[in-house]
Design an enzyme around this catalytic site. Structure first.
Site: not given
Ligand SMILES: *Cc1c(COP(=O)(O)O)cnc(C)c1O
Length: 368
Positions: A36, A132, A260
């Site tokens: 992702k 969540r 700046y």
């Molecule tokens: C992003 C995500 C992962 C991966 O997590 P990492 O800590 O980067 O290995 C796994 N499961 C879900 C549901 C996620 O949102």
């Protein structure tokens, strides 16, 4: 090819990290590569290919559009969309044959209505303490699995949860693992063949009891340490280097100012290098703050406030830095290295955010 802002990604490192993570689990446990957010800033398609070469069997993304983009390049591997999907999102995800996560009967009905002849592949998501997404109770989760099993046009493919404190491995983690294990056990007994998965990178590395049938690794795949320590301790190789170059060197006298807010004013004469990469590229806007870069294999501190498109570096009084010199913002030269974990600590964040912040102006260059 411009040297202005380049992320050099070592796909061999990604492949080796994948192999290492796969090897952390029992031989029959599947590795799902989480790509992702454009592969945590590394470029989703390239790292997906490298992870598959290193033994990953599944890919995961957060959004429908990420699934569509990935499927265009990779027609074969199963893709799981981890995030919430509204109806248009769900239609797009199912349209490319992605697996999706479900936690309400309404969503299941929506998937049923949208599913083509192939049928929609659903994973029941259980909220065991992340607060969540997901079914909020064991009863809800089991009822949803029953519903998916019953309804034609949708298939029950998995049951999953996500840990809030896998990096800490505390009592909250233990409680989430216990409650998920109990639910997954029942789902597996009633629906044989369902894929059970829960572990992120931290849980893969420290909690074998959380591996189940498949592990979902993001951050560690890129050689970033889920515990914010030196990745070498977990035998992970950082895959990305962020580089630029010195566009100009100027001698700055006491009383003169740089950047700046005119915040950098040396007390002794020094040379200041201007580097054409800035916060629009994902370099955090900061004024000094103990952030260094590497020029000529030596650490040099930032001078003044990071601009949108450039930043200043205090190159010292020796005059040994020249226009055209390479600048390493993340990476290693000789004995010196600047890890994403170091930058994250300086900025009060985590390595995930340092890499995800890399902007679209940063050119990704792939190496092996
Ligand atoms: C992003 C995500 C992962 C991966 O997590 P990492 O800590 O980067 O290995 C796994 N499961 C879900 C549901 C996620 O949102």
């Amino acid at each position: 090819m411009s040297r202005r802002a380049r992320a050099h990604v070592d796909l061999g490192a990604v492949e080796r990290n994948a192999r290492r993570l796969r090897g952390c689990a029992a031989a029959d446990v599947l590795l799902c590569a989480v790509v992702k957010a454009d592969g945590y800033g590394h470029g989703a398609v390239a790292v997906a290919r490298a992870a598959l070469a290193g033994g990953a069997r599944w890919l995961a993304v957060a959004t429908a559009d990420e699934a569509v983009a990935l499927r265009r390049e990779l027609p074969e591997p199963p893709i799981l969309v981890l995030g919430a999907l509204d109806e248009p999102d769900l239609a797009r995800a199912l349209g490319v044959g992605a697996d999706v996560v479900a936690w309400t009967p309404e969503f299941v009905r929506c998937a049923e209505a949208l599913a083509g002849n192939g049928g929609a592949r659903l994973h029941v998501k259980v909220d065991t303490g992340m607060g969540r997404l997901g079914a909020r109770s064991r009863e809800e989760a089991l009822a949803l699995a029953e519903l998916i099993d019953r309804v034609a046009g949708v298939r029950l493919c998995g049951v999953m949860t996500h840990f809030a404190t896998a990096d800490a491995g505390d009592a909250h983690f233990a409680a989430q693992l216990a409650s998920f294990s109990a639910i997954a056990g029942v789902v597996r007994a009633r629906h044989p063949g369902v894929l059970v998965h829960a572990a992120n990178s931290a849980a893969v590395l420290r909690a074998p009891a959380a591996h189940f049938d498949m592990v979902r690794c993001g951050v560690a795949l890129y050689g970033l340490d889920p515990f914010q320590r030196d990745p070498a301790a977990a035998r992970l190789e950082p895959a990305l280097e962020l580089r630029s170059y010195v566009a100009r060197v100027a001698r700055v006298e006491p009383g003169e100012a740089v950047g700046y807010g005119a915040r950098f004013r040396p007390s002794a004469p020094t040379w200041v290098a201007t580097v054409p990469i800035g916060y629009a590229d994902g370099v955090r806007r900061t004024t000094g703050g103990g952030v260094d870069v590497l020029i000529g294999g030596r650490r040099r501190p930032l001078a003044g406030t990071v601009s949108m498109d450039s930043l200043g570096v205090d190159a010292g009084s020796h005059g040994d830095v020249r226009a055209g010199d390479e600048v390493v913002l993340i990476g290693a030269r000789g004995r010196e290295r600047i890890l994403a974990e170091e930058l994250a600590a300086r900025h009060g964040t985590i390595n995930y955010e340092v890499l995800c912040a890399l902007g679209s102006r940063v050119e990704r260059v792939y190496e092996r």
